[in-house]
Scaffold this active site. Structure first.
Site, PDB file in Angstrom:
ATOM      1  N   LYS A 304       0.873  -1.171   0.000  1.00 59.70           N
ATOM      2  CA  LYS A 304       0.000   0.000   0.000  1.00 59.70           C
ATOM      3  C   LYS A 304       0.911   1.221   0.000  1.00 59.70           C
ATOM      4  CE  LYS A 304      -3.721   2.551   1.075  1.00 59.70           C
ATOM      5  NZ  LYS A 304      -4.550   2.242   2.255  1.00 59.70           N
ATOM      6  N   LEU A 305       0.528   2.258  -0.723  1.00 60.94           N
ATOM      7  CA  LEU A 305       1.261   3.516  -0.664  1.00 60.94           C
ATOM      8  C   LEU A 305       0.332   4.672  -1.000  1.00 60.94           C
ATOM      9  CD1 LEU A 305       1.392   3.778  -3.858  1.00 60.94           C
ATOM     10  CD2 LEU A 305       3.788   3.207  -3.685  1.00 60.94           C
ATOM     11  N   SER A 306       0.802   5.873  -0.746  1.00 59.21           N
ATOM     12  CA  SER A 306       0.054   7.074  -1.114  1.00 59.21           C
ATOM     13  C   SER A 306       0.208   7.311  -2.611  1.00 59.21           C
ATOM     14  CB  SER A 306       0.600   8.287  -0.359  1.00 59.21           C
ATOM     15  OG  SER A 306       0.531   8.100   1.032  1.00 59.21           O
ATOM     16  N   THR A 364      -0.530  11.690   0.203  1.00 62.33           N
ATOM     17  CA  THR A 364      -1.408  12.466  -0.675  1.00 62.33           C
ATOM     18  C   THR A 364      -1.950  13.682   0.067  1.00 62.33           C
ATOM     19  OG1 THR A 364      -2.003  10.422  -1.816  1.00 62.33           O
ATOM     20  CG2 THR A 364      -3.428  12.322  -2.187  1.00 62.33           C
ATOM     21  N   ALA A 365      -2.088  13.562   1.378  1.00 62.79           N
ATOM     22  CA  ALA A 365      -2.539  14.700   2.185  1.00 62.79           C
ATOM     23  C   ALA A 365      -1.581  15.880   2.025  1.00 62.79           C
ATOM     24  CB  ALA A 365      -2.632  14.291   3.657  1.00 62.79           C
ATOM     25  N   HIS A 403      -7.228   9.461   7.854  1.00 59.37           N
ATOM     26  CA  HIS A 403      -7.747   8.208   8.416  1.00 59.37           C
ATOM     27  C   HIS A 403      -8.871   8.463   9.427  1.00 59.37           C
ATOM     28  CE1 HIS A 403      -4.666   6.394   6.145  1.00 59.37           C
ATOM     29  NE2 HIS A 403      -3.690   6.464   7.012  1.00 59.37           N
TER      30      HIS A 403
END
Length: 534
Positions: A304-306, A364-365, A403
């Protein structure tokens, strides 16, 4: 030879159960024990329920009608001994019913001293010096106590430590030894340390690591016995060779976060509740920024990654169709402690003066923050779960939360300044791409496509059986309530998680095109989706 594996909960031996499903001749599961058989060796897995009463009753009832050569108790435990690392494996050489006895004012009289029975039990079967031959089984020895109430009070911890000087505590171990002794069955108890015995603090627990190590041990140990010889301090047991060839499993490294949306979609995959087409997984649980950094180094086969981070690793990884977190109303939020009114009205001019807590450079934030406010440069990288406290304590002026913090910040008295997801949606009309699942480009093409199929199968299973992974999800959710846990899942797991589709891919391409035009990310090939590959 017939072996009984005993555990309090299915979760503690889940990986073992599903590993046996693919490496044994016959397997069945249900309310009865799961049964595995190869040649003349048969293994039953008995789930007793938590606690010494359940263990003694269920195990005793089972042994009344079934004969075994060896019983193995597998479970997690708390450690009094800080020299024992969390996740470490221990062989229990002595286990005592800590509360079985009587009080005489400030003195405790054990049942042995009262003359009513035995309170301490020892195994009569040992691993022996396996570490010399099989490093994965190099398990240390320890003493333990069995309790009805796990210790979480400093005074009670001190008293039991002074009285019995135990290294570990569980709720079943001595009861397991007791039942085996009554039926004259050789017994072995193995524990993985999930936490230290202290005031209850689930944030410090490593249940996932303990269960992973426990199951790794169990699989290695049983496979060792299947292959032929097991050295012990008592005897050498020889097992007939397998009567068939075991299927070859392809083991891949897999990284995802312990957040509910990730554990929800990966539960069926890593626990083999679905057909994984011969794939097996070594799992690493990390926060998203740690996963981003691992992806930069190309460490994992699947991760999983941004989406922001993907721009920097597009040459190393390819995006899979399933598992992504995209959506509307799911974006990161900028929050503060005091009245946000003045900040909201003059945010663009004031933001350069604010110290901002962010959940990671490549999230991404942070990308969206830079897109909306290019002059927001005074940033402090924090673990996402620490940002709210950093704002409350004044270590940062504002915080960028992601989150489940979307559901908790108001409970702590914090206020929203801006929802960057709303900002993106108003600018583009598209869903906001937050995180995706990628496969290493160095993997063979057939393995990449197999991963893609299996992952979709796992997400679909999760939607069809939403409660199936509840224990697994909860074990990684720390202090999160079940309500917040499922709100988190509902927010981040949706149709795009099953399949990006053209709509999802269009949103991702728009994100990258916008970032490249503003020179926020480097240039990279447009062949980013697995469907772009042959």
């Amino acid at each position: 030879m017939r072996i009984l594996v005993v555990a309090a909960t299915r979760e503690e031996v889940r990986d073992l159960i599903y590993d046996l499903r693919f490496t044994v001749y016959d397997f069945e599961k249900g309310d009865r024990p799961a049964i595995a058989k190869i040649g003349n060796m048969k293994t039953d897995i008995l789930i007793t329920g938590v606690g010494m009463v359940a263990t003694a009753f269920v195990l005793g009832r089972h042994l009344t009608n079934n004969d075994y050569d060896l019983a193995i108790n597998l479970g997690i435990a708390g450690s009094f001994d800080r020299n024992i690392a969390l996740g470490e494996m221990l062989e229990i050489t002595q286990d005592t019913f800590a509360e079985l006895g009587a009080e005489n004012d400030n003195e405790f009289l054990p049942i042995d001293q009262l003359g009513f029975g035995q309170g301490t039990y020892n195994p009569d079967y040992f691993l022996g010096d396996l570490g010399e031959f099989f490093p994965a089984l190099n398990v240390k020895q320890a003493t333990a106590i069995t309790v009805n109430t796990v210790h979480g009070n400093e005074d009670s911890i001190r008293k039991v430590a002074e009285r019995l000087n135990p290294q570990l505590e569980s709720m079943e171990g001595a009861a397991f030894f007791y039942a085996c002794k009554q039926f004259d069955i050789q017994s072995l108890q193995i524990r993985a340390v999930s936490n230290y015995v202290e005031k209850r603090n689930r944030g410090n627990w490593k249940i996932g690591l303990a269960i992973k190590n426990l199951n790794t041990f169990a699989v290695e140990y049983l496979n060792l016995m299947l292959r032929g010889k097991q050295r012990t301090k008592i005897t050498t047991v020889t097992i007939d060779p397998p009567i068939f060839e075991m299927p070859v499993m392809t083991k891949l490294t897999l990284g995802f976060s312990p957040c509910p949306n990730d554990t929800f979609i990966f539960d069926a995959l890593i626990h083999h509740k679905i057909d994984t087409e011969g794939l097996d997984f070594e799992v690493f649980y990390d926060d998203v920024e740690t996963l981003n950094q691992k992806a930069m180094r190309g460490e994992l086969d699947i991760t999983k990654l941004s989406y922001h981070a993907f721009a920097y690793v597009a040459d190393k990884y390819v995006l899979l169709d399933s598992g992504s977190a995209l959506g509307f109303g799911v974006g990161p939020m900028l929050i503060c402690k005091d009245d946000p009114g003045k900040l909201i009205s003059n945010l663009k001019s004031q933001i350069s003066n604010l110290k901002i807590g962010i959940p990671g450079k490549y999230t991404t934030a942070n990308f969206l923050l830079g897109l909306a406010f290019p002059n927001a440069t005074n940033k402090v990288e924090l673990v996402f779960s620490d940002i709210e406290d950093a704002v409350l304590e004044g270590r940062v002026d504002v915080g960028l939360i992601i989150h489940e913090n979307r559901f908790t910040y108001q409970d702590k008295g914090l206020k929203k300044i801006i929802d960057l997801g709303d900002y993106w949606e108003k600018q583009t009309g598209c869903a906001i791409p937050l995180g995706g699942i990628v496969a290493n480009r160095n993997l063979p093409s057939e393995i990449q496509h197999k991963i893609n199929r299996v992952l979709r199968r796992s997400v679909e299973f999760a939607f069809e059986n939403p409660k199936s992974g509840l224990e697994f999800i909860r074990s990684h959710a720390q202090e999160m309530s079940e309500e917040v846990m499922y709100k988190h899942i509902e927010l981040y797991v949706n149709k795009y998680s099953v399949d990006l589709g053209e709509e999802g891919k269009r949103a991702i391409k728009l994100l990258f095109d916008t970032a490249r035009k503003k020179e926020i990310i480097p240039e990279f090939s447009d062949n980013i989706f697995i469907t772009d590959l042959n």
